[in-house]
Write an enzyme that holds these catalytic residues in place. Structure first.
Site, PDB file in Angstrom:
ATOM      1  CG  ASP A 167      38.653 -18.359  61.095  1.00  0.00           C
ATOM      2  OD1 ASP A 167      39.019 -18.112  59.936  1.00  0.00           O
ATOM      3  OD2 ASP A 167      39.417 -18.317  62.069  1.00  0.00           O
ATOM      4  CG  ASP A 204      43.894 -15.395  72.074  1.00  0.00           C
ATOM      5  OD1 ASP A 204      44.336 -15.941  71.033  1.00  0.00           O
ATOM      6  OD2 ASP A 204      42.693 -15.070  72.202  1.00  0.00           O
ATOM      7  CG  HIS A 234      42.998 -17.233  68.261  1.00  0.00           C
ATOM      8  ND1 HIS A 234      42.640 -15.929  68.533  1.00  0.00           N
ATOM      9  CD2 HIS A 234      43.566 -17.192  67.035  1.00  0.00           C
ATOM     10  CE1 HIS A 234      42.971 -15.164  67.521  1.00  0.00           C
ATOM     11  NE2 HIS A 234      43.539 -15.900  66.603  1.00  0.00           N
ATOM     12  CD  GLU A 244      39.640 -15.769  70.654  1.00  0.00           C
ATOM     13  OE1 GLU A 244      40.802 -16.075  70.998  1.00  0.00           O
ATOM     14  OE2 GLU A 244      39.383 -14.712  70.061  1.00  0.00           O
TER      15      GLU A 244
HETATM   16  C1  F6R Z   1      42.303 -16.807  60.702  1.00  0.00           C
HETATM   17  C2  F6R Z   1      42.742 -17.650  61.794  1.00  0.00           C
HETATM   18  C3  F6R Z   1      43.473 -17.074  62.965  1.00  0.00           C
HETATM   19  C4  F6R Z   1      44.831 -16.492  62.574  1.00  0.00           C
HETATM   20  C5  F6R Z   1      45.519 -15.897  63.801  1.00  0.00           C
HETATM   21  C6  F6R Z   1      46.863 -15.290  63.449  1.00  0.00           C
HETATM   22  O1  F6R Z   1      41.631 -17.579  59.726  1.00  0.00           O
HETATM   23  O2  F6R Z   1      42.505 -18.806  61.744  1.00  0.00           O
HETATM   24  O3  F6R Z   1      43.650 -18.091  63.919  1.00  0.00           O
HETATM   25  O4  F6R Z   1      45.610 -17.491  62.022  1.00  0.00           O
HETATM   26  O5  F6R Z   1      44.704 -14.908  64.366  1.00  0.00           O
HETATM   27  O6  F6R Z   1      46.672 -14.193  62.609  1.00  0.00           O
HETATM   28  P1  F6R Z   1      47.888 -13.403  61.982  1.00  0.00           P
HETATM   29  O7  F6R Z   1      48.493 -14.273  60.941  1.00  0.00           O
HETATM   30  O8  F6R Z   1      47.259 -12.168  61.377  1.00  0.00           O
HETATM   31  O9  F6R Z   1      48.831 -13.085  63.097  1.00  0.00           O
END
Ligand code: F6R
Length: 236
Positions: free
Chosen positions: A67, A136, A138, A143
């Site tokens: 992303d 959440d 994702h 989302e």
């Molecule tokens: C980012 C991504 C997100 C993160 C998620 C957890 O490329 O794909 O899904 O993996 O937001 O983020 P952290 O590791 O910062 O808790």
């Protein structure tokens, strides 16, 4: 699904790096799907160390990231392209032209999404996809919603995601409101999935994702349908 409980973040990072290294040793021209966020930073540091010790060769590897924020160019310090350059690409011998991150500044975002999916298809799909999980539920920036989206697409970020990611920005109002994300088609199409999860605050959402009903309200729950998922988690 295989779950591995690590005793510490350091151990989680070592285990995840070993899984990725084994994939590349077994198939030097692997297509590796990568994630950003804080959890994979230790994994990337371990991979960089392996590369500098001559134990791992990224010269034939291709990477595709999950992303990117809409509106942040690759030179912006909080863009995911910049994150990847800083934390991994500049520290290993991957060919820069073989590293792909969606372009959140493309003039035609819908065309960029279509081209991203076409790129993944042309590469033959993803061999190993690294994932984190949002508070959440994702994965990528898919989302909670009333349906799963197959293609790479533009999403409006949830308030909880903006709040969680604001730690990297001067203030929550600086966090972009939309992002491009790989859809569930490319993620679920990966031959293997490795999810890294760190922190007590992720325990409940991880339980719901792995043991609760499969629902787009908890996007990561779709992973229950994938035949080869490894989850490495630590409470640290
Ligand atoms: C980012 C991504 C997100 C993160 C998620 C957890 O490329 O794909 O899904 O993996 O937001 O983020 P952290 O590791 O910062 O808790």
């Amino acid at each position: 699904m295989k779950t591995i409980k690590a005793q510490s973040y350091k151990e989680l990072s070592r285990i995840a790096a070993d899984v990725i290294a084994a994939q590349i040793l077994g198939k030097p021209d692997s297509v590796i799907g990568l994630a950003t966020g804080s959890t994979p930073i230790g994994t990337y540091a371990e991979l960089a160390d392996k590369c500098s010790r001559g134990e791992l060769d990224f010269s034939k590897v291709t990477t595709v990231n999950l992303d990117e924020y809409v509106g942040l160019g690759g030179e912006h310090p909080q863009s995911y392209r910049c994150f990847m350059n800083r934390n991994l690409f500049e520290r290993i011998n991957v060919r820069p032209e073989c590293t792909f991150v969606p372009n959140g500044c493309a003039e035609d975002l819908a065309a960029e999404c279509r081209a991203y999916d076409a790129r993944i298809e042309q590469l033959g799909g993803v061999d190993l996809q690294l994932l984190g999980i949002g508070i959440d539920g994702h994965i990528g920036f898919n989302e909670p919603d009333d349906h799963f989206t197959r293609e790479t697409h533009e999403v409006t970020l949830d308030e909880s995601t903006i709040e969680a990611n604001s730690r990297f920005f001067a203030s929550p109002s600086d966090v972009p409101r939309t992002a491009l994300t790989m859809g569930m088609g490319a993620i679920m199409g990966a031959r293997r999935i490795l999810m890294v999860v760190n922190g007590k605050n992720k325990e409940e959402i991880l339980r719901r994702a792995l043991q609760g009903p499969i629902t787009p309200r908890v996007p990561a729950s779709i992973l229950q349908l994938h035949p080869d998922v490894t989850v490495v988690y630590s409470e640290e």
